[in-house]
Each structure stands twice: as C-alpha cells, then as structure tokens.
Design a protein around this motif. Structure first.
Motif: not given
Length: 117
Positions: A60-61, A75-76, A79-80, A86
């Motif tokens: 993720s990311a 979480r980013s 990106c979120d 996502t």
C-alpha cells in the motif's frame, strides 16, 4: 482538524489485474486479518494461490505492510481518501523448495559443468 476514519473500504489488486473486494475493514484490524480475508476470498480457479498468511504480501502506497500493524497505523494521508476505496496490491510469494525434495519427472534440473583443457 482531520477526522480519524473508523472504516476503510479496501480492494485488493492481484498480479493478473483482477480484484478481490471492495470490503470494509475497521481501522483497528491488523494486516494479518487482511491477509486472512484474502486467503478466504481467493478465486478457486486461479493457479498458485497462497496457502498461508506468510505466502501473502500486501503493498500500500509503495510500502510492504507488516502483519503486526493495524490499518490505522498504515494509512497514508495521500492515498486514503475519506469515503473512497483504497486499492492495495497483493503478491504471492512462492514457497521455498526443499533441498531434500526431488524435482518432478517433467522438470529437468539445470546443471552446468566446466572443463579445463
């Protein structure tokens, strides 16, 4: 101040371009929980599917997510998107081949030799 998200809508992109999901997960869910969900929803018709959670890597990311971390920790902000889905990429790591096992009949073992004259 930014509001902390309780739920994440996540879809998992497989290496062949197909998707699993989207499915909703709480922010407190661990990455290992995501991997278990992937295992249970893996398409039966696909070859070389993962057998255990250790065979699955989630990206993720641009980061490989660790099993012990929660979604909230991973979480980013770039990106979120709140209320959005996502996409996380899924890689299946091939199980290592035991040195003691023999190759199946159809496969040849690569050998090379050197001769000095």
């Amino acid at each position: 101040m930014a509001e902390v998200q309780d739920q994440f809508e996540i879809k998992f992109r497989l290496t062949d371009g197909s998707d699993i999901g989207p499915k909703s997960f709480p922010a407190a869910a661990s990455v290992a929980t995501l991997k278990e969900s992937i295992l249970s929803q893996w398409p039966k018709e696909k070859e070389n599917g993962p057998r255990t959670v250790k065979d699955v890597k989630i990206i993720s990311a641009g980061r490989i997510l660790e099993n012990s971390r929660t979604l909230g920790e991973c979480r980013s902000p770039l990106c979120d998107v709140p209320g959005g889905v996502t996409t996380m990429h899924v890689l299946v790591q091939a199980p290592p081949m035991d040195k003691g096992k023999k190759l199946s009949k159809g496969r040849k073992q690569n050998k090379c030799g050197c001769f000095i004259l």
